[in-house]
Write a protein that holds these residues in place. Structure first.
Motif, PDB file in Angstrom:
ATOM      1  N   TYR A  19      21.146  28.504  71.812  1.00 28.43           N
ATOM      2  CA  TYR A  19      20.250  27.340  71.746  1.00 28.43           C
ATOM      3  C   TYR A  19      18.895  27.794  72.252  1.00 28.43           C
ATOM      4  N   LYS A  47      32.424  22.731  73.117  1.00 25.25           N
ATOM      5  CA  LYS A  47      31.798  23.562  72.078  1.00 25.25           C
ATOM      6  C   LYS A  47      32.858  23.888  71.027  1.00 25.25           C
ATOM      7  N   ARG A  77      32.815  30.484  76.698  1.00 22.99           N
ATOM      8  CA  ARG A  77      31.937  29.353  76.392  1.00 22.99           C
ATOM      9  C   ARG A  77      30.463  29.668  76.572  1.00 22.99           C
ATOM     10  N   ILE A 112      26.711  31.342  76.388  1.00 22.02           N
ATOM     11  CA  ILE A 112      25.763  31.579  75.307  1.00 22.02           C
ATOM     12  C   ILE A 112      24.833  32.682  75.777  1.00 22.02           C
ATOM     13  N   ASP A 116      28.483  37.963  75.575  1.00 22.11           N
ATOM     14  CA  ASP A 116      27.620  38.446  76.661  1.00 22.11           C
ATOM     15  C   ASP A 116      26.455  39.261  76.066  1.00 22.11           C
ATOM     16  N   SER A 117      25.268  38.985  76.584  1.00 23.03           N
ATOM     17  CA  SER A 117      24.070  39.655  76.044  1.00 23.03           C
ATOM     18  C   SER A 117      24.156  41.169  76.215  1.00 23.03           C
ATOM     19  N   TYR A 141      30.490  33.776  86.799  1.00 30.10           N
ATOM     20  CA  TYR A 141      30.700  32.340  86.558  1.00 30.10           C
ATOM     21  C   TYR A 141      31.124  32.169  85.103  1.00 30.10           C
TER      22      TYR A 141
END
Ligand SMILES: N[C@@H](CCC(=O)N[C@@H](CS)C(=O)NCC(=O)O)C(=O)O
Length: 303
Positions: free
Chosen positions: A10, A41, A52, A54, A66-67, A260
């Protein structure tokens, strides 16, 4: 096309901004699937098996959570221009965790009181800790000082060129950008104070912003699920033969973030490299998807 880059994200998401900038640096076209800011989601969870957070990158039936692993996969598939250099991956994790937590405290210490209740409730569940605006306000001065110390390092890092990586943008630029972008967007006046007297960093902010996000076009969540259904996962990467794990490929395993959003994701281990865990998951109507996680920051165990 089964090799389209589909980013589940988002617009306000700072971790997603890292990936969007990476698309910009590499000059890539990508599909944008907008996911909700809070749970539920329902269009994301079937793909990830329970993860979950983003952003999530999908390429056909491969799903990158995960980035960290998302950026690594983009670098692997699109090596030019090269972005990761030196000890950049360590800088990336520092910016994701240490600097990011300072950004959280600085931003929510400022605007926490105007955050919608549903958002605060959702983030309490995500972190397992109260979304305590007063505590964030109390911590803000301390965290501002930390934030500014980190920004000062970036100022020094820009002494040798237009980017932290030198003449061209590197992963360190991408990692630092998330914090500067988010703080500047959410609490502009505070960001100006924190960056006062840091002219190289201020000019760098304009320079990085001008890189843009590559070529973005919308996709619906339904289309993204269809793309996973039609595709088969790419061949897994070669596993690290010297790994210390007692796990074997084919074992039923569970993966969890160690910070987290620790939802447990179950699957069968199909690859374990030095920096990546890959699980195969069979999920309902979706045949098999491969779900990829970083090693650093995640716990892998036998089921
Ligand atoms: N280590 C993860 C952190 C991702 C993260 O914290 N993302 C935030 C949004 S920027 C998130 O998922 N927040 C909860 C949510 O959106 O549901 C990464 O690098 O991708």
């Amino acid at each position: 096309m089964s090799d389209e880059l589909i980013l589940h994200h988002y617009d306000a998401s700072p971790f997603s901004e890292k990936v969007r900038l990476m698309f910009g640096i590499k000059g890539l076209g990508w599909r944008s699937v907008i996911q909700p800011v809070i749970m539920p989601k329902p269009d994301l969870i079937p793909l990830t098996g329970g993860y979950r957070r983003i952003p999530v990158l999908q390429i056909g039936a491969d799903v990158y959570c995960d980035s960290q692993v998302i950026l690594a996969e983009i670098e692997r598939r699109f090596p030019n221009p090269p972005v990761a250099r030196g000890a950049d991956w360590a800088v990336n994790l520092w910016a994701d965790r240490i600097w990011f937590q300072a950004s959280v405290a600085v931003i929510f210490g400022e605007i926490g009181a105007s955050i919608p209740k549903e958002f605060a409730d959702d983030r309490e569940k995500l972190s397992g800790r109260p979304f305590d605006v007063n505590a964030m306000k109390a911590a803000a001065p301390i965290m501002r000082a930390q934030w500014r110390a980190y920004a000062g390092w970036m100022e020094d890092g820009l002494a040798g060129g237009d980017f932290l990586g030198g003449a061209t943008p590197s992963l360190a630029d991408v990692a630092a950008w998330m914090n500067v972008w988010w703080t500047s967007g959410a609490v502009r006046n505070v960001a100006e104070e924190l960056m006062a007297g840091l002219p190289r960093l201020t000019a760098w902010r304009d320079r990085v912003r001008a890189i843009g996000h590559g070529r973005r076009s919308d996709m619906t969540p339904g289309e993204a699920l269809q793309a996973a259904l039609k595709a088969t996962p790419a061949a897994p990467l070669a596993s690290d033969a010297s790994d210390l794990t007692v796990l074997k490929l084919g074992d039923p395993v569970v993966v969890q973030a160690d910070d987290y959003g620790r939802d447990a994701i179950e699957g069968v281990l199909v690859a374990l490299t030095r920096d990546r865990i890959t699980l195969a998951r069979e999920c309902g109507e979706l045949d098999v998807v491969h779900v990829h996680f970083p090693r650093a920051g995640y716990v892998l165990a036998k089921r």
